[in-house]
Every structure is written in structure tokens, then in C-alpha cells.
Design a protein around this motif. Structure first.
Motif, PDB file in Angstrom:
ATOM      1  N   SER A  41       0.828  -1.209   0.000  1.00  0.00           N
ATOM      2  CA  SER A  41       0.000   0.000   0.000  1.00  0.00           C
ATOM      3  C   SER A  41       0.862   1.259   0.000  1.00  0.00           C
ATOM      4  CB  SER A  41      -0.926  -0.001   1.214  1.00  0.00           C
ATOM      5  OG  SER A  41      -0.183   0.091   2.427  1.00  0.00           O
ATOM      6  N   ILE A  42       2.028   1.185   0.670  1.00  0.00           N
ATOM      7  CA  ILE A  42       2.929   2.345   0.662  1.00  0.00           C
ATOM      8  C   ILE A  42       3.444   2.607  -0.742  1.00  0.00           C
ATOM      9  CG2 ILE A  42       5.132   3.223   1.527  1.00  0.00           C
ATOM     10  CD1 ILE A  42       4.661   1.734   4.095  1.00  0.00           C
ATOM     11  N   PHE A  43       3.840   1.545  -1.445  1.00  0.00           N
ATOM     12  CA  PHE A  43       4.330   1.706  -2.817  1.00  0.00           C
ATOM     13  C   PHE A  43       3.228   2.244  -3.734  1.00  0.00           C
ATOM     14  CE2 PHE A  43       7.416  -1.256  -1.093  1.00  0.00           C
ATOM     15  CZ  PHE A  43       8.602  -0.832  -1.663  1.00  0.00           C
ATOM     16  N   ILE A  44       1.991   1.782  -3.516  1.00  0.00           N
ATOM     17  CA  ILE A  44       0.887   2.227  -4.363  1.00  0.00           C
ATOM     18  C   ILE A  44       0.606   3.711  -4.160  1.00  0.00           C
ATOM     19  CG2 ILE A  44      -1.589   1.981  -4.774  1.00  0.00           C
ATOM     20  CD1 ILE A  44      -1.263  -1.005  -4.130  1.00  0.00           C
ATOM     21  N   HIS A  45       0.588   4.142  -2.890  1.00  0.00           N
ATOM     22  CA  HIS A  45       0.309   5.548  -2.614  1.00  0.00           C
ATOM     23  C   HIS A  45       1.451   6.452  -3.096  1.00  0.00           C
ATOM     24  CE1 HIS A  45      -2.840   3.930   0.008  1.00  0.00           C
ATOM     25  NE2 HIS A  45      -3.381   5.133  -0.057  1.00  0.00           N
ATOM     26  N   VAL A  46       2.690   5.980  -2.963  1.00  0.00           N
ATOM     27  CA  VAL A  46       3.818   6.772  -3.450  1.00  0.00           C
ATOM     28  C   VAL A  46       3.772   6.866  -4.971  1.00  0.00           C
ATOM     29  CG1 VAL A  46       6.339   6.821  -3.669  1.00  0.00           C
ATOM     30  CG2 VAL A  46       5.291   6.322  -1.475  1.00  0.00           C
ATOM     31  N   GLY A  47       3.296   5.802  -5.628  1.00  0.00           N
ATOM     32  CA  GLY A  47       3.214   5.813  -7.079  1.00  0.00           C
ATOM     33  C   GLY A  47       2.255   6.848  -7.629  1.00  0.00           C
ATOM     34  N   LYS A 248      -2.419  15.133   5.426  1.00  0.00           N
ATOM     35  CA  LYS A 248      -1.512  15.136   4.289  1.00  0.00           C
ATOM     36  C   LYS A 248      -0.964  13.719   4.114  1.00  0.00           C
ATOM     37  CE  LYS A 248      -0.111  19.977   4.836  1.00  0.00           C
ATOM     38  NZ  LYS A 248       1.019  20.924   5.066  1.00  0.00           N
ATOM     39  N   TYR A 249      -1.833  12.831   3.636  1.00  0.00           N
ATOM     40  CA  TYR A 249      -1.483  11.420   3.556  1.00  0.00           C
ATOM     41  C   TYR A 249      -0.360  11.162   2.546  1.00  0.00           C
ATOM     42  CZ  TYR A 249      -5.912  11.003   6.036  1.00  0.00           C
ATOM     43  OH  TYR A 249      -6.927  11.138   6.952  1.00  0.00           O
ATOM     44  N   ALA A 250      -0.329  11.923   1.480  1.00  0.00           N
ATOM     45  CA  ALA A 250       0.736  11.740   0.491  1.00  0.00           C
ATOM     46  C   ALA A 250       2.096  12.074   1.080  1.00  0.00           C
ATOM     47  CB  ALA A 250       0.461  12.622  -0.727  1.00  0.00           C
ATOM     48  N   ASP A 251       2.161  13.158   1.849  1.00  0.00           N
ATOM     49  CA  ASP A 251       3.423  13.533   2.482  1.00  0.00           C
ATOM     50  C   ASP A 251       3.873  12.470   3.481  1.00  0.00           C
ATOM     51  OD1 ASP A 251       2.650  15.749   1.081  1.00  0.00           O
ATOM     52  OD2 ASP A 251       3.240  17.179   2.625  1.00  0.00           O
ATOM     53  N   ALA A 252       2.932  11.987   4.292  1.00  0.00           N
ATOM     54  CA  ALA A 252       3.264  10.959   5.289  1.00  0.00           C
ATOM     55  C   ALA A 252       3.745   9.678   4.618  1.00  0.00           C
ATOM     56  CB  ALA A 252       2.048  10.673   6.167  1.00  0.00           C
ATOM     57  N   THR A 253       3.094   9.315   3.519  1.00  0.00           N
ATOM     58  CA  THR A 253       3.487   8.095   2.810  1.00  0.00           C
ATOM     59  C   THR A 253       4.871   8.236   2.192  1.00  0.00           C
ATOM     60  OG1 THR A 253       1.161   7.691   2.284  1.00  0.00           O
ATOM     61  CG2 THR A 253       2.787   6.449   1.053  1.00  0.00           C
TER      62      THR A 253
END
Length: 283
Positions: A41-47, A248-253
């Protein structure tokens, strides 16, 4: 005396141990749900972030400062744990004394103790008015709310990893090699560094890596004693929590992805060194 040998497969290739398929299926399912899926899930959100957005997040001044605080504290704490973890393991394996079992059990305390409780206790002890911190404060040394306090908290949570990695190796180490070296005239230091240490080093390296990775991602036991001073004692884990609280979920991820990548690279390097040393010792 006959020895019983359990075979996984018989001559026809049929598995003898019952339930293997079921156990393997349950194991892979649990591994997928609780380990692989959260990491994916971390890789997906970072993508979902563009490269420029990702670099902008992880290269901001506050985030870089958090990485530096976490990395430096975790590295120093892992080095301290490596030295004292080896000493603790040596004492627990090679000596008998009253209270040995109690000491051995206390090694597990950082595993069982809630990290928030550990953080509050450490803050109370090492603050300027605490039992230990007050003595250092008279000497002009401030521990709580500094990087020294962060390192102490990381030492506390990381010491069991080194001890439990080295202790089984020392227990299984055949002392005949030490006796043979002593009979040939070798001194204590020579025996330790040329007979014992090469056998212990892979486990010691693994303990170092685990302690470093734990300190790098530690939050509960560090956040209280750190004081969370911007650009001084803010750790990377705290920045992740701050970004989540700000939605800021993108920043946290993105911040979490870098920590995950650092831990993965570290463990890969350590495993590579261990494999090389095993091949070198066999060759």
C-alpha cells in the motif's frame, strides 16, 4: 540407540507430514495480509505522486532534519547496543550468579513494555529534575529534549535485539576450540578475537541491523524525551504522525517510504555480508 528420521516426502514423492498444504496456505495468507499488503500500500500511494512532488516532500528542510536526527540517533544507539549487547550475552552465557534468570528476563522488558510508558519513564528519569538527569544538569549536561535523550531511548528499545541474536550463538559455541588454542599458547585476547569473535560476528551484525532498524522507526519511547523541537529533535516518525494529523497522507506516505527503503537496504547489505562470510569461512 536408534535415531528416528522424519521424512518430508517418501519415495513416491507424497508428503508424509499431514497438513503441510493447509499450514503453508495459512502461513502465506497471514504473511500476505499482515506484512505484504501494508508494504504494498505504501508503494501504491507513493506511485500516485509525480517524481517532482515526491522529491519536494522528502527534500524539505524539516523532513531532512527529521531523517538526520533519526539516522544519527539510531546509528549511535545501534553501536552502543552492539558493544553492551555482546557483553550482556557473554555474562549471561559464560557466568553463573544469583539473579541470572531475573537479568535474563529483564532483557525482554523493552519488548513487553508499551513504548509510551517507556518514553514517559525515560523522560522522568533524565529530565533536569529527574533522578539521573538532575545530576548531569549540575554538570551543565542536558539529556532530556536533546539528541542524547533520543539516543538513550533508542538504546533502551534496541538492546534486546543484539542480546537475543548473540546469546544462542555463544551457547552453541564449542569450547574445545578455545581450549585447543589455549594449549597451543594463545592468550585470552587472541582466543577471543581469532576464535570466538569470527563465530559471533554474523549474529552481532544481524543484531546491529535489527537494533538500527528499530531505532530508525521508533516513535513512542522517543517522542516524549525528544521534546519535538523543530530542526533539532524532531524525528522522522513524528513528522509522519504530524502529516497524518494534517490529513496530508501523500506527504506521510512519502516520508514512510524513505524510511522503509533505508531499512530494506540496510537489511539487504547485512544479509549479503553474512552470506559472504559464511562462504568465506567454508572456503
Amino acid at each position: 540407540m536408534e535415531q528416528t528420521i522424519v521424512k518430508v516426502k517418501n519415495k513416491k514423492g507424497i508428503r508424509v507430514i499431514p497438513g503441510y498444504g493447509l499450514c503453508m496456505g495459512v502461513t502465506l495468507t497471514m504473511l500476505g495480509f499482515f506484512v505484504l499488503m501494508p508494504l504494498c500500500s505504501i508503494f501504491i500511494h507513493v506511485g500516485k505522486l509525480s517524481f517532482l512532488e515526491f522529491m519536494e516532500i522528502i527534500t524539505s528542510r524539516q523532513v531532512i532534519s527529521g531523517y538526520m536526527v533519526s539516522l544519527s540517533g539510531a546509528f549511535i544507539a545501534a553501536l552502543i547496543n552492539t558493544v553492551f549487547g555482546l557483553l550482556l550475552s557473554w555474562v549471561l552465557v559464560r557466568y553463573d550468579f544469583p539473579g541470572k534468570r531475573i537479568m535474563d528476563g529483564l532483557i525482554e522488558l523493552p519488548f513487553a513494555l508499551p513504548t509510551a510508558v517507556a518514553g514517559i519513564a525515560l523522560t522522568y528519569l533524565y529530565s533536569d529534575k529527574g533522578w539521573i538527569g538532575s545530576g548531569f544538569a549540575r554538570l551543565g549536561i542536558k539529556i532530556a529534549y536533546t539528541r542524547i535523550g533520543i539516543t538513550i531511548a533508542m538504546v533502551f528499545v534496541g538492546i534486546p535485539f543484539v542480546v537475543r541474536a548473540v546469546q544462542p550463538v555463544l551457547e552453541k559455541l564449542d569450547r574445545q576450540y578455545e581450549e585447543a588454542a589455549a594449549m597451543l599458547g594463545a592468550g585470552r585476547f587472541y582466543i577471543f578475537f581469532h576464535v570466538i569473535f569470527p563465530e559471533v560476528f554474523p549474529a552481532l551484525l544481524a543484531g546491529f541491523g535489527l537494533a538500527f532498524a528499530r531505532g530508525l522507526g521508533e516513535y513512542g519511547s522517543v517522542v516524549f524525551i525528544a521534546g519535538n523541537i523543530p530542526y533539532k529533535t524532531q524525528i522522522a516518525s513524528l513528522l509522519i504522525m504530524m502529516k497524518l494529523e494534517q490529513y496530508k497522507y501523500a506527504d506521510a506516505t512519502a516520508i514512510a517510504f524513505v524510511l522503509l527503503l533505508l531499512s530494506f537496504v540496510l537489511m539487504l547489505l547485512i544479509n549479503s555480508v553474512q552470506i559472504y562470510m559464511q562462504r568465506f569461512s567454508k572456503g
